[in-house]
Design a protein around this motif. Structure first.
Motif, PDB file in Angstrom:
ATOM      1  N   UNK A  76     -38.275  64.343  11.366  1.00 31.26           N
ATOM      2  CA  UNK A  76     -39.242  64.270  12.336  1.00 31.26           C
ATOM      3  C   UNK A  76     -40.462  63.931  11.778  1.00 31.26           C
ATOM      4  N   UNK A  77     -41.568  63.269  12.509  1.00 33.39           N
ATOM      5  CA  UNK A  77     -42.723  63.054  12.172  1.00 33.39           C
ATOM      6  C   UNK A  77     -43.312  64.246  11.853  1.00 33.39           C
ATOM      7  N   UNK A  78     -44.145  64.444  10.567  1.00 35.36           N
ATOM      8  CA  UNK A  78     -45.078  65.511  10.542  1.00 35.36           C
ATOM      9  C   UNK A  78     -46.431  65.267  11.286  1.00 35.36           C
ATOM     10  N   UNK A  79     -47.271  66.202  10.918  1.00 32.29           N
ATOM     11  CA  UNK A  79     -48.704  65.864  11.581  1.00 32.29           C
ATOM     12  C   UNK A  79     -49.426  64.696  11.385  1.00 32.29           C
ATOM     13  N   UNK A  80     -49.343  64.179  10.087  1.00 33.57           N
ATOM     14  CA  UNK A  80     -50.073  63.143   9.640  1.00 33.57           C
ATOM     15  C   UNK A  80     -49.366  61.980  10.037  1.00 33.57           C
ATOM     16  N   UNK A  81     -48.063  61.744   9.984  1.00 35.57           N
ATOM     17  CA  UNK A  81     -47.073  60.819  10.704  1.00 35.57           C
ATOM     18  C   UNK A  81     -47.514  60.450  12.041  1.00 35.57           C
ATOM     19  N   UNK A  82     -47.566  61.707  12.606  1.00 34.85           N
ATOM     20  CA  UNK A  82     -47.726  61.682  14.410  1.00 34.85           C
ATOM     21  C   UNK A  82     -49.248  61.108  14.421  1.00 34.85           C
ATOM     22  N   UNK A  83     -50.035  61.540  13.838  1.00 37.82           N
ATOM     23  CA  UNK A  83     -51.517  61.030  14.046  1.00 37.82           C
ATOM     24  C   UNK A  83     -51.657  59.450  13.925  1.00 37.82           C
ATOM     25  N   UNK A  84     -51.131  59.031  12.942  1.00 39.91           N
ATOM     26  CA  UNK A  84     -50.963  57.499  12.498  1.00 39.91           C
ATOM     27  C   UNK A  84     -50.133  56.808  13.483  1.00 39.91           C
ATOM     28  N   UNK A  85     -49.080  57.432  13.939  1.00 43.19           N
ATOM     29  CA  UNK A  85     -48.392  56.867  14.947  1.00 43.19           C
ATOM     30  C   UNK A  85     -49.066  56.571  16.327  1.00 43.19           C
ATOM     31  N   UNK A  86     -49.682  57.776  16.761  1.00 43.81           N
ATOM     32  CA  UNK A  86     -50.626  57.642  17.965  1.00 43.81           C
ATOM     33  C   UNK A  86     -51.709  56.809  17.870  1.00 43.81           C
ATOM     34  N   UNK A  87     -52.330  56.620  16.637  1.00 48.32           N
ATOM     35  CA  UNK A  87     -53.354  55.629  16.504  1.00 48.32           C
ATOM     36  C   UNK A  87     -52.966  54.173  16.482  1.00 48.32           C
TER      37      UNK A  87
END
Length: 233
Positions: A201-212
Motif C-alpha cells: 500500500x502507498x505510504x504517506x509520501x507516495x499517497x501525497x505524490x499520487x494526489x498531486x
C-alpha cells in the motif's frame, strides 16, 4: 545500443532495410486531427489518440521489419515477381511462405483449414550479449490486412539465422498489392534478467505524490507528456 543486420551476398541492393520506427509513422496517423475532434456522445471537443504519448510512442519505438518485395493478392491468392539472386544458400527466395494449417490447430483466430502465412525476413539480427528481441505485430496497426504473431528470440546467440514472421491474413476482402517495405513486424530489444514483483500500500509520501498527480490531471492537459515523458520522439 548497436544492432547489426546482415543479408546474403547480392541482396543488399534489392532489399528494403529494417528501420527505426520513429521515422515510419503511417499516413493515417499523420492525417488525424492534431488537437481535438468533436464527440457526439460528450457533445464536446476531445483529444484524439494522436495526443496520447504512450499510443504514439509504441508506434515509433523499436525497429520495423519490412516486406521484402511487392506481393499481389487476388481472391486469396498471393503472387510476386521478384528476381532475387541465387546465393548458394538454402535460404528461400520467396518473400512469403506458409505454415501448414495443422500447425495452428487450437490457436484462437487462426481460420480452420487455412494456411498461416509467413513473411520471410532476409536480415539476420545481432544484439549485444544478454539481450533478446520481442517481435510482434506493428504497434497500433489494425489497418494492415494481416496480424503477425509475437515471439521472443535470443538474438545475441541466434545471430547467424533468420527470424521469420508468421501471421494470419485478417482481411479476406483485400485485393491489391502489398508493397515492398510494408511493415510486417516490429521488434524491441529486451534484456534477459529475472523479474522481482513487490506489492504494498502507498505510504504517506507516495499517497501525497499520487494526489498531486491526480490534481494536475484535473487542472491541465498534457501532464504526462510535459512532466513525465522521458524524451520527445
Amino acid at each position: 545500443m548497436k544492432i547489426r543486420f546482415a543479408c546474403l551476398p547480392g541482396y543488399e541492393a534489392i532489399l528494403p532495410k529494417p528501420s527505426l520506427a520513429s521515422g515510419a509513422l503511417p499516413d493515417w496517423l499523420k492525417a488525424m486531427p492534431a488537437a481535438t475532434a468533436s464527440s457526439v456522445l460528450l457533445d464536446a471537443e476531445v483529444r484524439t489518440v494522436k495526443q496520447c504519448p504512450p499510443f504514439v510512442d509504441a508506434m515509433q519505438s523499436g525497429i520495423l521489419f519490412p516486406l521484402a518485395a511487392d506481393v499481389r493478392v487476388e481472391n486469396g491468392e498471393f503472387a510476386w515477381d521478384w528476381n532475387a539472386p541465387s546465393s548458394g544458400s538454402r535460404m528461400t527466395r520467396s518473400p512469403i511462405g506458409v505454415h501448414a494449417p495443422e500447425q495452428a490447430t487450437g490457436l484462437p483466430g487462426a481460420p480452420s483449414g487455412e494456411f498461416v502465412i509467413k513473411f520471410n525476413n532476409f536480415w539476420t539480427v545481432e544484439l549485444p550479449e544478454g539481450w533478446s528481441m520481442l517481435f510482434t505485430h506493428p504497434a497500433n496497426r489494425p489497418d494492415l490486412p494481416f496480424h503477425t504473431f509475437s515471439g521472443v528470440v535470443d538474438c545475441d546467440r541466434w545471430k547467424s539465422g533468420h527470424v521469420h514472421f508468421p501471421a494470419v491474413w485478417t482481411d479476406p476482402e483485400f485485393n491489391g498489392t502489398l508493397p515492398a517495405g510494408t511493415p510486417v513486424a516490429q521488434g524491441w530489444p529486451i534484456k534477459r534478467e529475472s523479474l522481482e514483483l513487490k506489492f504494498a500500500e502507498m505510504d504517506a509520501k507516495e499517497l501525497a505524490e499520487h494526489e498531486t498527480v491526480q490534481d494536475a490531471l484535473g487542472e491541465r492537459a498534457g501532464v504526462y507528456r510535459k512532466d513525465f515523458r522521458a524524451r520527445s520522439k
